[in-house]
Write an enzyme that holds these catalytic residues in place. Sequence first.
Site, mmCIF file in Angstrom:
data_model
loop_
_atom_site.group_PDB
_atom_site.id
_atom_site.type_symbol
_atom_site.label_atom_id
_atom_site.label_comp_id
_atom_site.label_asym_id
_atom_site.label_seq_id
_atom_site.Cartn_x
_atom_site.Cartn_y
_atom_site.Cartn_z
ATOM 1 N N ILE A 118 43.447 39.995 68.087
ATOM 2 C CA ILE A 118 43.404 40.572 66.745
ATOM 3 C C ILE A 118 42.986 39.493 65.753
ATOM 4 O O ILE A 118 43.584 38.407 65.725
ATOM 5 C CB ILE A 118 44.792 41.112 66.332
ATOM 6 N N ASP B 167 48.556 38.545 68.196
ATOM 7 C CA ASP B 167 47.908 37.584 69.081
ATOM 8 C C ASP B 167 46.486 37.366 68.561
ATOM 9 O O ASP B 167 45.643 38.268 68.635
ATOM 10 C CB ASP B 167 47.900 38.133 70.508
ATOM 11 N N HIS B 168 46.226 36.162 68.035
ATOM 12 C CA HIS B 168 44.933 35.906 67.388
ATOM 13 C C HIS B 168 43.776 35.859 68.380
ATOM 14 O O HIS B 168 42.601 35.825 67.971
ATOM 15 C CB HIS B 168 45.005 34.597 66.609
ATOM 16 N N ARG B 169 44.065 35.851 69.669
ATOM 17 C CA ARG B 169 42.992 35.927 70.656
ATOM 18 C C ARG B 169 42.421 37.340 70.728
ATOM 19 O O ARG B 169 41.276 37.538 71.168
ATOM 20 C CB ARG B 169 43.520 35.534 72.047
#
Length: 531
Positions: free
Chosen positions: A507, A503-505
């Site tokens: 990591i 999850d780029h939010r």
Amino acid sequence: MMSKQICVPDIGEDAVDVIEVLVSEGESISVDQSLLTLESEKASMDVPAEAAGTITKLLVKVGDQVRTGDVIAEIDEAGSNAKENKPAQDAADKPAAKSASGGQSHDLVIPDIGEDAVDVIEINVSVGDQVEAEQGLITLESEKASMDVPAPQAGEIIELSVKVGDKVSSGDVIGKIKGAASADAQAQAPAKQSTKPTQSESTQQAQPAPSKPETPQPAQAKAQKVDEQAFSKAHASPSVRRFARELGADLGAIKGSGRKGRIVEQDVKDFIKQALAGGGAKVAQGSGIPAIPAVDFAKFGEVEEQKLSRINVLTGEAMTRCWLNIPHVTQHDLADITDLEAFRKALKSEAEKKGVRVTMLAFLMKALAKALQELPRFNASLSPDKQSLIMKKYIHLGIAVDTPNGLVVPVVRDVDKKGIYELSEDLMAMSKKARDGKLSPSDMQGASMTISSLGGIGGTYFTPIVNAPEVAILGVSRSTMQPVWNGKEFEPRLMLPLSLSYDHRVIDGALAARMTVLLGQLLSDMKRSLL
């Protein structure tokens, strides 16, 4: 005659569906024999008999919903002439049943929610409201999901003892409800009845017959906000409510096709389709995704339609939600497991003596547990308001298991505290339970992170979908021998492909690269995971 009640065990859910009844009244059963099959959003499970005997009474049927502790059957442990005594017993029970339903008040209790304490984020009713059975009373939110607490019966709310912001746990009393008198009691006491029509009667008199849905006026069609009062009073299960909220559908405007007018998930889908087709349905902004047009494949040649299993359907819906809500990125890498594979094979004879089979997956779990300790951001979840992280102090790993009915993800707990043999034993037990369809909802809750291994099938890399509310998932493909430069020459090494989706939010790319590098180091030198 020794009569014993059979109750629903701890299933970790508010309510689940009865999809199959496997016994009948008068049938002799043995201990642990399956009596009925339940199905939740995540899995199907059988309810076993706690004792041997003869079924004297069945209290559920296909289509009913049951909760933890509900009585589903009565058995005669002695196997005596239960049927001969049944009419007399029924006659003795009837007066008590009537008095029990004659308008008595009952506590409103938080069911088993599988959490220590969760937040009350919404109060859907107030004192004096008339509610229907299973109508949502309050909405709770944990780190895993939001859920409604349904009314146990129809009646009037006479007391509420919680407010928004409070925390509640399983078994807490949140108020009282006064049940309506039974039909028999009302018939026997006409003098006590008011000459005024009840609220439900006056509502029925005031409303026209529901032959056709009302065509919304232009002002209604333009409305983008959900009518929260109508939403809370709609006849739908917590899972359907959650599904409707995610899609922005107004439950108050949906006509249910289920039993007793219950709104089912298909009703919500049909409602959304109507909205997308310009039918004037009320949908929140930003929720509309154009549907794929239907195609008549039969015009191209012979076709056959095969129904998806319920697990297939539910898994597809869950993955769609995760894919649409999480900005995914996948990091790929290779891990040298040459020495580790040799060590695993050396353990074979010792493992057989212990009755377990050691696979590479057990070592992967141990390495990932160590990596989560060193990089704790992967062992976290976003808070409901997306403004903070909930850091977990435990390490439980979900393991994706392919079964005849579809993909399920049982959870192995406290991986960091277990050795390779113990983890191998847990994997064998969980895999068998999954293939036999015996997993309970609690067996599939609470994972820190998930491992999806395709090594036994093949492939090189793939992009697994993060299983929210987790923030990452580790995909593993089949290991292959590859030439690796050691500084002087190429030598054959066994390389394991890793695919880490995150999850780029939560990591970023640098942290994801650190995770795959660390996993590679741990797997190439397993001693590091034991330090």
